[in-house]
Write a protein that holds these residues in place. Sequence first.
Motif, PDB file in Angstrom:
ATOM      1  N   ILE A  90     -64.439 -76.505 -32.545  1.00 35.91           N
ATOM      2  CA  ILE A  90     -63.511 -76.472 -31.418  1.00 35.91           C
ATOM      3  C   ILE A  90     -63.133 -75.027 -31.132  1.00 35.91           C
ATOM      4  O   ILE A  90     -62.723 -74.296 -32.042  1.00 35.91           O
ATOM      5  N   ARG A  91     -63.297 -74.640 -29.892  1.00 35.33           N
ATOM      6  CA  ARG A  91     -63.000 -73.254 -29.513  1.00 35.33           C
ATOM      7  C   ARG A  91     -61.480 -73.023 -29.510  1.00 35.33           C
ATOM      8  O   ARG A  91     -60.727 -73.901 -29.104  1.00 35.33           O
ATOM      9  N   PRO A  92     -61.066 -71.848 -29.966  1.00 36.25           N
ATOM     10  CA  PRO A  92     -59.625 -71.572 -29.883  1.00 36.25           C
ATOM     11  C   PRO A  92     -59.211 -71.346 -28.443  1.00 36.25           C
ATOM     12  O   PRO A  92     -60.029 -71.000 -27.598  1.00 36.25           O
ATOM     13  N   GLY A 163     -73.232 -77.536 -26.171  1.00 31.19           N
ATOM     14  CA  GLY A 163     -71.864 -77.692 -25.658  1.00 31.19           C
ATOM     15  C   GLY A 163     -71.702 -77.187 -24.249  1.00 31.19           C
ATOM     16  O   GLY A 163     -72.593 -76.557 -23.686  1.00 31.19           O
ATOM     17  N   GLN A 164     -70.546 -77.455 -23.730  1.00 27.19           N
ATOM     18  CA  GLN A 164     -70.201 -77.033 -22.381  1.00 27.19           C
ATOM     19  C   GLN A 164     -70.214 -75.502 -22.308  1.00 27.19           C
ATOM     20  O   GLN A 164     -69.996 -74.830 -23.320  1.00 27.19           O
ATOM     21  N   THR A 165     -70.424 -74.992 -21.142  1.00 28.38           N
ATOM     22  CA  THR A 165     -70.432 -73.533 -20.983  1.00 28.38           C
ATOM     23  C   THR A 165     -69.077 -72.934 -21.389  1.00 28.38           C
ATOM     24  O   THR A 165     -68.023 -73.521 -21.121  1.00 28.38           O
ATOM     25  N   GLY A 166     -69.158 -71.820 -22.101  1.00 27.69           N
ATOM     26  CA  GLY A 166     -67.933 -71.116 -22.493  1.00 27.69           C
ATOM     27  C   GLY A 166     -67.215 -71.680 -23.698  1.00 27.69           C
ATOM     28  O   GLY A 166     -66.081 -71.301 -23.970  1.00 27.69           O
ATOM     29  N   THR A 167     -67.877 -72.551 -24.453  1.00 29.82           N
ATOM     30  CA  THR A 167     -67.171 -73.147 -25.592  1.00 29.82           C
ATOM     31  C   THR A 167     -67.473 -72.431 -26.916  1.00 29.82           C
ATOM     32  O   THR A 167     -67.000 -72.857 -27.967  1.00 29.82           O
ATOM     33  N   LYS A 650     -67.905 -56.279 -27.924  1.00 32.01           N
ATOM     34  CA  LYS A 650     -67.030 -55.783 -26.872  1.00 32.01           C
ATOM     35  C   LYS A 650     -66.841 -56.795 -25.765  1.00 32.01           C
ATOM     36  O   LYS A 650     -65.970 -56.658 -24.941  1.00 32.01           O
ATOM     37  N   ARG A 651     -67.748 -57.771 -25.755  1.00 31.38           N
ATOM     38  CA  ARG A 651     -67.592 -58.722 -24.682  1.00 31.38           C
ATOM     39  C   ARG A 651     -66.719 -59.902 -25.110  1.00 31.38           C
ATOM     40  O   ARG A 651     -66.570 -60.860 -24.391  1.00 31.38           O
ATOM     41  N   VAL A 652     -66.180 -59.813 -26.301  1.00 31.70           N
ATOM     42  CA  VAL A 652     -65.345 -60.911 -26.785  1.00 31.70           C
ATOM     43  C   VAL A 652     -64.066 -60.956 -25.965  1.00 31.70           C
ATOM     44  O   VAL A 652     -63.288 -60.022 -25.962  1.00 31.70           O
ATOM     45  N   LEU A 655     -59.978 -64.766 -28.515  1.00 33.05           N
ATOM     46  CA  LEU A 655     -59.363 -64.051 -29.603  1.00 33.05           C
ATOM     47  C   LEU A 655     -60.103 -64.264 -30.876  1.00 33.05           C
ATOM     48  O   LEU A 655     -60.197 -65.380 -31.361  1.00 33.05           O
ATOM     49  N   PRO A 656     -60.676 -63.211 -31.429  1.00 33.35           N
ATOM     50  CA  PRO A 656     -61.371 -63.400 -32.685  1.00 33.35           C
ATOM     51  C   PRO A 656     -60.357 -63.660 -33.776  1.00 33.35           C
ATOM     52  O   PRO A 656     -59.390 -62.918 -33.902  1.00 33.35           O
ATOM     53  N   ILE A 657     -60.572 -64.739 -34.472  1.00 32.56           N
ATOM     54  CA  ILE A 657     -59.632 -65.046 -35.538  1.00 32.56           C
ATOM     55  C   ILE A 657     -60.081 -64.289 -36.772  1.00 32.56           C
ATOM     56  O   ILE A 657     -61.242 -64.339 -37.136  1.00 32.56           O
TER      57      ILE A 657
HETATM   58  N1  LIG Z   1     -64.404 -69.606 -32.418  1.00 29.81           N
HETATM   59  C1  LIG Z   1     -64.165 -68.579 -31.589  1.00 29.81           C
HETATM   60  N2  LIG Z   1     -63.367 -67.562 -31.965  1.00 29.81           N
HETATM   61  C2  LIG Z   1     -63.120 -66.532 -31.154  1.00 29.81           C
HETATM   62  N3  LIG Z   1     -63.648 -66.401 -29.921  1.00 29.81           N
HETATM   63  C3  LIG Z   1     -64.453 -67.370 -29.473  1.00 29.81           C
HETATM   64  C4  LIG Z   1     -64.756 -68.508 -30.271  1.00 29.81           C
HETATM   65  N4  LIG Z   1     -65.564 -69.306 -29.575  1.00 29.81           N
HETATM   66  C5  LIG Z   1     -65.771 -68.691 -28.395  1.00 29.81           C
HETATM   67  N5  LIG Z   1     -65.113 -67.545 -28.334  1.00 29.81           N
HETATM   68  C6  LIG Z   1     -65.081 -66.618 -27.192  1.00 29.81           C
HETATM   69  O1  LIG Z   1     -65.168 -67.380 -25.999  1.00 29.81           O
HETATM   70  C7  LIG Z   1     -65.964 -66.723 -25.041  1.00 29.81           C
HETATM   71  C8  LIG Z   1     -67.087 -67.623 -24.591  1.00 29.81           C
HETATM   72  O2  LIG Z   1     -67.898 -67.871 -25.706  1.00 29.81           O
HETATM   73  P1  LIG Z   1     -69.476 -67.888 -25.627  1.00 29.81           P
HETATM   74  O3  LIG Z   1     -70.033 -66.871 -24.691  1.00 29.81           O
HETATM   75  O4  LIG Z   1     -69.974 -67.860 -27.021  1.00 29.81           O
HETATM   76  O5  LIG Z   1     -69.654 -69.317 -24.975  1.00 29.81           O
HETATM   77  P2  LIG Z   1     -71.012 -70.107 -24.736  1.00 29.81           P
HETATM   78  O6  LIG Z   1     -70.790 -71.505 -25.151  1.00 29.81           O
HETATM   79  O7  LIG Z   1     -72.161 -69.393 -25.353  1.00 29.81           O
HETATM   80  O8  LIG Z   1     -71.092 -70.040 -23.148  1.00 29.81           O
HETATM   81  P3  LIG Z   1     -72.426 -70.167 -22.233  1.00 29.81           P
HETATM   82  O9  LIG Z   1     -73.007 -71.501 -22.472  1.00 29.81           O
HETATM   83  O10 LIG Z   1     -71.893 -70.002 -20.850  1.00 29.81           O
HETATM   84  O11 LIG Z   1     -73.304 -69.055 -22.656  1.00 29.81           O
HETATM   85  C9  LIG Z   1     -66.491 -65.477 -25.698  1.00 29.81           C
HETATM   86  O12 LIG Z   1     -65.719 -64.410 -25.274  1.00 29.81           O
HETATM   87  C10 LIG Z   1     -66.314 -65.729 -27.171  1.00 29.81           C
HETATM   88  O13 LIG Z   1     -66.111 -64.551 -27.888  1.00 29.81           O
END
Ligand SMILES: Nc1ncnc2c1ncn2[C@@H]1O[C@H](COP(=O)(O)OP(=O)(O)OP(=O)(O)O)[C@@H](O)[C@H]1O
Length: 941
Positions: A90-92, A163-167, A650-652, A655-657
């Motif tokens: 689960i994404r934060p 998963g869904q985009t951005g998760t 840098k593209r994060v 929030l990195p935990i």
């Molecule tokens: N567990 C996590 N902890 C911290 N940051 C997260 C976490 N999961 C996702 N993120 C942040 O959320 C944003 C989107 O994540 P990411 O690009 O990995 O998604 P994705 O599922 O690969 O999207 P897409 O399918 O569009 O490529 C990024 O900035 C990423 O750093």
Amino acid sequence: MSVENLGETIHSLLGFKAHLTCAWAKSVCDIIKNLPSKDLERKDSELSISKIKDELAALTANINRLNIQRRQVLNDFLDLKGNIRVFCRIRPIRIGEHFRCLRPVVASESSTVILKFDDNKSKNYSFDKVFHPGSSQDEVFSDVEPLIKSVIDGYNACIFAYGQTGTGKTFTMEGTPDTPGVVPRAIEALFKQAEESNHTFLISFSMLEIYLGNLKDLLVTHPTKATDPLPPCLSIKTDIKGGIEIDNLVAIQVSDFNQALRLYRLGCRFRSTASTNSNTTSSRSHCMIRITITCFDALERRRETNKIWLVDLGGSERVLKTKAWGRRLDEGKAINLSLSVLGDVINALQRKKRHVPYRNSKLTQVLKDSLGDDSKTLMLAHISPKEEDLCETICSLNFATRAKSIHLGHSDSSETRNQKEVSMKNLQQKMKHIEEERLKVRRGIEKLNEKLENLTRPALRFEEQLQASHSSTEESLSNLKAKKNKTGDVIAAPMSELPRFMRPTFCSKRKSGMDPNTSEGKDQVLGRRRRPPSHRAVSVTFPVKNNSEYNSDCSISRSSCLAGLNLKRSADNETEYSQETLDYDSKMVAFSKQDTSQRTSTHQKAPFNYLEKNGNQKTEKINSTKFSKVDDWLSHKNESTISGYIHRSKRVLALPIPEKKKRGTGPSKEDKLYGDKVPAYEFTEENIISHSTAEKRCDVERVEMPLSAVISDKPQMMLKELFEQDSTFNSTSPSHESRDQTMTEMQDSIDGLSTEEGSPGNLSPPDICCGRLDQHKNDDEVYIMSTMPEVKGETQCSDNMLKNGECSFSVYDIDNSVINGKGDPGVSISRLELESLCQHVPTEKYIKDNEKEDLDGFSHPSALGTRANPLKLRSERALFMDNANYKDLITPNVRSQGRTQNEGICYDLKEKFQLLTASALLGLGLHDLGFGHDFFHGLMF
Ligand SMILES: Nc1ncnc2c1ncn2[C@@H]1O[C@H](COP(=O)(O)OP(=O)(O)OP(=O)(O)O)[C@@H](O)[C@H]1O
């Protein structure tokens, strides 16, 4: 110098060292004389060497036996667990996502995801493991690691993030330099385990992406100009044994983890990414890393050559929600289509169907021999905690649940399941025992090897040392003699004239406060980190462009950066192949050829280079396998392209935990506290705030670009306006004639808009118009029309029509010829479904509740800026089904249209219609979509 001459040397030293008395020298000579003769010594050592060798052989046989046992136990264990294991992460919640607006819909326990629809209603999904939003990359990988063992044991494997985009799929797979993801960790673990396994391995690395349904090698340079040569086409071949091979895919032999990592970084640079409404760095393709392992001398392995695929799938997305158009829309469609096929394949595997539709997409064709059969598959499903993503979340969870039930036999009785659990526990115990034994044997082998080395090399070493000391002593003596002044004082010899072992080292100089770079020390001791002058480091900053220049996508294509193409060209084409070039520095280090060779030789000393170790047949066999050498490859890349190290971190934006557990430092405090059980994660304000501060600490600037703003939103605006004119429909109850007129007007407006200057032409964003046209006494007639130019359609239905199963539904193609007409069984809206829609009419209770919420001004969906919670609606409606005379309870006005535009038959039909039109648009036809139907249902909300 030999041992016999030692006495003489000592005598010669007597003149210089007062403390060396005759008596002392004599005693030394006596000792030497009494030493056993060389022959005897040799015989003794030969005996002990052969003894040690025998012991070593026994231990090696033992460890091989244990390896076989471990492989069997692990395999049995994984079989019981299911060949497809499913984890859910689960994404934060990100900074900027307001806590109040994001009601916590997802919470988790160690293996359960709980979807909370409201205070009393929730649904549980169980998986092999659930990672709550606070889980670290370490925790994720510790559960992934067992699969790497299976790869060493010769099984094909596949780890994919879905998963869904951005998760957070890319976050999990790739990670950041500070918190590396599954891919770098898996490669590292693979090398480590290969090294420990006592066998000779040949490992090669490949990386490709599937972009718009085409395979693209990420390790070769792709043309940026029309004159650039095209790379060879990749084609998928199946061998006689059913193994999949990709013609022309570059496979580079890697001999250690660092080499593989450099290739991985290189490949990541060429990935297609772009900014979308859902994710500023969205992957627009499926990224696939293949690591092939060959081992010729391990009979216990399942195969001589096997592979592992590490896949970062493109994100499923609702095109209506992301408002993508042009290239982004095509990419989204291609991703959705292949994910849908992946779902079908998983579904077919689950049902043990004879025909598994691998051939329906490139993704499943490539993965064919790594999915199903005896391959090990791990799916990392990713979900968002946001309420507005609830539908996609349900969709992903359903997908993952289907995958999980493969081989798990959900139909098993509870007794069988209990038995399975007991067997799994036993196997785990057995595995632990075997691992402990293996460790003991390994230690024994290491000790014996050390002993053996001491025994086989002592004579030599002793001789060498004496030789060295003799020559240095002689040298020193002669120097001392020469430098002895008249008064007999000894003048200190210059450093360079002293034997090497007597000279201070760089560290000792520093410790004693000397300047390590002064005088002789300067040319003797080179700073460890100093690079030879042939290295050059270049730092390049790519310009950050103003939003307005990039229109909807704000991404800079690699070609536009590197080849200096016109940056103002259509954003439609600007899928970014190198996301790091967007607005950050890329540090580039180019190595000279000389250095490359130096580094190669260092790698040859690395323990993992088996080519050097084995001078026999094996080496020939391995050498005859054609792989490019990694250093050659990278140095070639450095010449022809700008390669370097990428700071994806840098593209994060989220929030990195902070990592709670440092790698290799044993169990974390958290582990100790909670043991196997992970506490349920709650989205408290505190949690979110701590994330926010973490982000601030990371000094990451949030880049928020209103991308949709740049899409010519006029058509949508107008459609919306038209849409909002339903009030006219509602209030005025137009006649049939006026309905036709309105229809024509609507169609004209849409046609006119799609050809307006600046609009995306034929590819206007899909939308559905819906309106209540007629209101009879107790009956509403609903009209729905698609604005998609490719597929047009209409439906009319009324409560009475639904009741009698008379609802007409027509879909037209672009030439206005009817694809599906009334009563056509191919149409997805069946009578049954229509009937169920009829039952979905909202209840008075629901309306009252909503009104109450409206007054509260907080929890009403419109107040939250989100649409009504469909599940809440559904459940209320389901409740209502039990009440017989529902028609008496509802007002005619709500039946078709509902209170808001998100309710009522009209809304439900609109959804159905969207499903159909979208599936037609994606080329899936209007036929029964099976699993895809569910899949799209989630996407189209
Ligand atoms: N567990 C996590 N902890 C911290 N940051 C997260 C976490 N999961 C996702 N993120 C942040 O959320 C944003 C989107 O994540 P990411 O690009 O990995 O998604 P994705 O599922 O690969 O999207 P897409 O399918 O569009 O490529 C990024 O900035 C990423 O750093």
